[in-house]
Design an enzyme around this catalytic site. Sequence first.
Site, short mmCIF file in Angstrom:
data_model
loop_
_atom_site.label_atom_id
_atom_site.label_comp_id
_atom_site.label_asym_id
_atom_site.label_seq_id
_atom_site.Cartn_x
_atom_site.Cartn_y
_atom_site.Cartn_z
N ASP A 21 -3.38 -37.66 19.82
CA ASP A 21 -3.01 -38.66 18.83
C ASP A 21 -2.02 -38.04 17.85
OD1 ASP A 21 -2.96 -40.64 16.90
OD2 ASP A 21 -4.88 -40.03 16.02
N ASP A 25 -4.33 -42.48 14.10
CA ASP A 25 -5.17 -43.68 14.20
C ASP A 25 -6.40 -43.45 15.09
OD1 ASP A 25 -4.01 -43.58 16.69
OD2 ASP A 25 -3.22 -45.62 16.67
N ASP A 29 -1.59 -41.25 22.07
CA ASP A 29 -0.37 -42.05 22.20
C ASP A 29 0.65 -41.34 23.08
OD1 ASP A 29 0.64 -40.13 20.30
OD2 ASP A 29 -0.30 -41.34 18.73
N ASP A 98 -0.20 -46.68 36.69
CA ASP A 98 -1.39 -47.33 37.20
C ASP A 98 -1.04 -48.79 37.43
OD1 ASP A 98 -4.19 -47.94 37.61
OD2 ASP A 98 -4.65 -46.22 36.34
N ASP A 199 -5.03 -49.75 41.47
CA ASP A 199 -6.41 -50.01 41.07
C ASP A 199 -7.12 -50.93 42.08
OD1 ASP A 199 -8.24 -49.69 38.71
OD2 ASP A 199 -8.16 -51.87 38.70
N GLU A 252 -6.87 -46.75 44.97
CA GLU A 252 -8.30 -46.59 44.67
C GLU A 252 -9.01 -47.61 45.55
OE1 GLU A 252 -11.49 -46.98 41.01
OE2 GLU A 252 -10.01 -48.52 41.43
N HIS A 321 -11.46 -40.96 35.11
CA HIS A 321 -11.93 -41.65 33.90
C HIS A 321 -13.13 -42.56 34.15
CE1 HIS A 321 -9.57 -44.51 36.08
NE2 HIS A 321 -10.00 -45.48 35.29
N ASP A 322 -13.56 -42.68 35.40
CA ASP A 322 -14.70 -43.55 35.71
C ASP A 322 -15.97 -42.77 36.06
OD1 ASP A 322 -13.19 -45.88 35.47
OD2 ASP A 322 -12.67 -45.94 37.61
O1 TEU Z 1 -12.36 -48.96 38.90
C1 TEU Z 1 -13.00 -49.64 39.92
C2 TEU Z 1 -14.39 -49.28 40.28
O2 TEU Z 1 -14.90 -49.82 41.22
C3 TEU Z 1 -15.25 -48.34 39.59
O3 TEU Z 1 -14.88 -47.05 39.70
C4 TEU Z 1 -15.50 -48.81 38.20
O4 TEU Z 1 -15.25 -47.77 37.32
C5 TEU Z 1 -16.91 -49.26 37.99
O5 TEU Z 1 -17.66 -48.16 37.70
C6 TEU Z 1 -17.57 -50.06 39.04
O6 TEU Z 1 -18.95 -49.94 38.90
C7 TEU Z 1 -11.09 -49.35 38.49
C8 TEU Z 1 -10.66 -48.55 37.27
O7 TEU Z 1 -10.54 -47.20 37.61
C9 TEU Z 1 -11.64 -48.81 36.16
O8 TEU Z 1 -11.43 -48.02 35.05
C10 TEU Z 1 -11.54 -50.29 35.82
O9 TEU Z 1 -12.52 -50.62 34.89
C11 TEU Z 1 -11.70 -51.17 37.04
O10 TEU Z 1 -10.99 -50.73 38.17
C12 TEU Z 1 -11.19 -52.57 36.75
O11 TEU Z 1 -9.81 -52.57 36.62
#
Ligand code: TEU
Length: 545
Positions: A21, A25, A29, A98, A199, A252, A321-322
């Site tokens: 950042d 904020d 960024d 993305d 995605d 993905e 990130h998931d």
């Molecule tokens: O993620 C899709 C996805 O199926 C999972 O990894 C999701 O994080 C979730 O845990 C399902 O239980 C993608 C993106 O990476 C995620 O950040 C988004 O929230 C999602 O698509 C929707 O765009």
Amino acid sequence: MPLNVPKNAVIYQIYPRSYRDTDGDGLGDIRGIIESLDHIASLGITHIWLSPVYKSPDDDNGYDIADYKSIQPAFGTMEDFDELVREAKARGIGIVMDLVINHTSDEHEWFKRALAGEEKYRNYYIIRKGKDKKLPNNWGNFFAECPWARFGDSEDEYYLHLFSKKQPDLNWNNPEVMEEVKDIMRFWLDRGVVGFRCDVINIIYKSSLENGKKRLVLTGQEHFMSQEGCHRILQELRREVLEPYGAFAVGETVFVDVKKGKDLCDASRGELDMIFYFEHMECDQVFVKWFKTRLNPRKVMKTLTKWQTALEWNACYFENHDQPRFISRFPDLKNYRAEASRMMAGLLMTLKGTPFVFEGQEIGMVNGDFKDLSEVEDIESHNIYAMAKSLGIPKRIRWKMIQRTSRDNARTPMQWSAEEGAGFTSGKPWLKINENYKEVNVAAESAREDGVLAFWKKMIEMRKTDKALSLGDFNAIYEGKRVYAFERNFEGRRLISVSNMSGKAVKLPKILEDRGSLVISSYGKCASDKLMPFEFRLYLCEEEK
Ligand code: TEU
């Protein structure tokens, strides 16, 4: 069609709101990314995948896009973005965007115009009447919501959303949607981006809206998982948009098995260059990711071997990130954080395919240290918590589920230094910074010659320059309770990668007796017949004459 990504690429994923950042904020960024390019370049990275930076109401942190052609004001301006592309390029780094095209935000112009009654835009979405006062079908939703929401003020019309209510699914049966997406992709390619991370790409095409077979997870999936229509779309996008620019696409892909995975990325089919499958992320779960059990390293090894062998080219990753941080899944982490991170660097950089490093992985960042739900931001976590509550799951267990599995575990701000705000922000961070930032940070790591960061750098360098690692075939040698070994061969050059995926010292397996000479160990050069906890080693066997 050719693979449009160089075989020695190493890609770094940035989750922009958590990276750096510069305006106080509390939110990362684009300027922060520009200022971090020297760090990224010094790691040896060739491409940056940016999680969404488009204009968005942030219901799902940018995965709900309100305008595909503008930058989220809190992240900066289009000028900042262009500067990022230029500055990255000057360091030999390409930018990967993305591409979120299963859904838009409900605040996107198209959805607003659909709500206003414009027929053209109604047809961009999947809007149906309910049946006998019931929902249009019995499908499930990824975020534990009902996938149908009332369309505007309508009494009996609903729109489909497989994710949040604020993420209406696009209608991929409408050729106009396809043309819009092509235009969006060209817009970014013309600005100099070199590829896309697509995605949930294998669910964009719904072949019917019939009821699905009842399932524990995602009823209805047989109508939208990897349908023929999806393959046709991917082929068209590749032929008409990606190929003319020489750009690549990593998809993905959810719920794919090896057969479906191959169909999406075999070079001969001209669809995706590679895919993110999930199976190795699931080696510590029972049925669904929210019910975790102890990580079984052998299961990880077997899963990796299966996919490494089946696909011509893999997207190799352990974090994003998931997902909770991978090293946090090891039971012995407390004593071996740095060792486990170094081992994962070795493992990731020696697999076949393109390695993806998630921000913070290079310094061994671990799961967030959240104390209760009020510290968690993620929509999915809140929805799941509420669902668990409605199912009568006790509070302690509900919280354990979130604590171990929440996506926010990986989204905590990047730890740059031991200063207050971890060098991430001078303001109030949008998500709690892990309290370990005083020890675990880029500045501290940069001063450690034999530290985590130094080892990641070494392994990335090796991955890029050693042909056996970038071009060689893959053969599994040993999948034990703790130790994983495989070889990579290229034109007679044979490397053996050995990882101890546990916090116990173990004897080198017998099968590795004839293992050649040590190239590198994550513990330094003084290796013996015993592997130290979480040790990684690479051996070079005599090259054939
Ligand atoms: O993620 C899709 C996805 O199926 C999972 O990894 C999701 O994080 C979730 O845990 C399902 O239980 C993608 C993106 O990476 C995620 O950040 C988004 O929230 C999602 O698509 C929707 O765009």
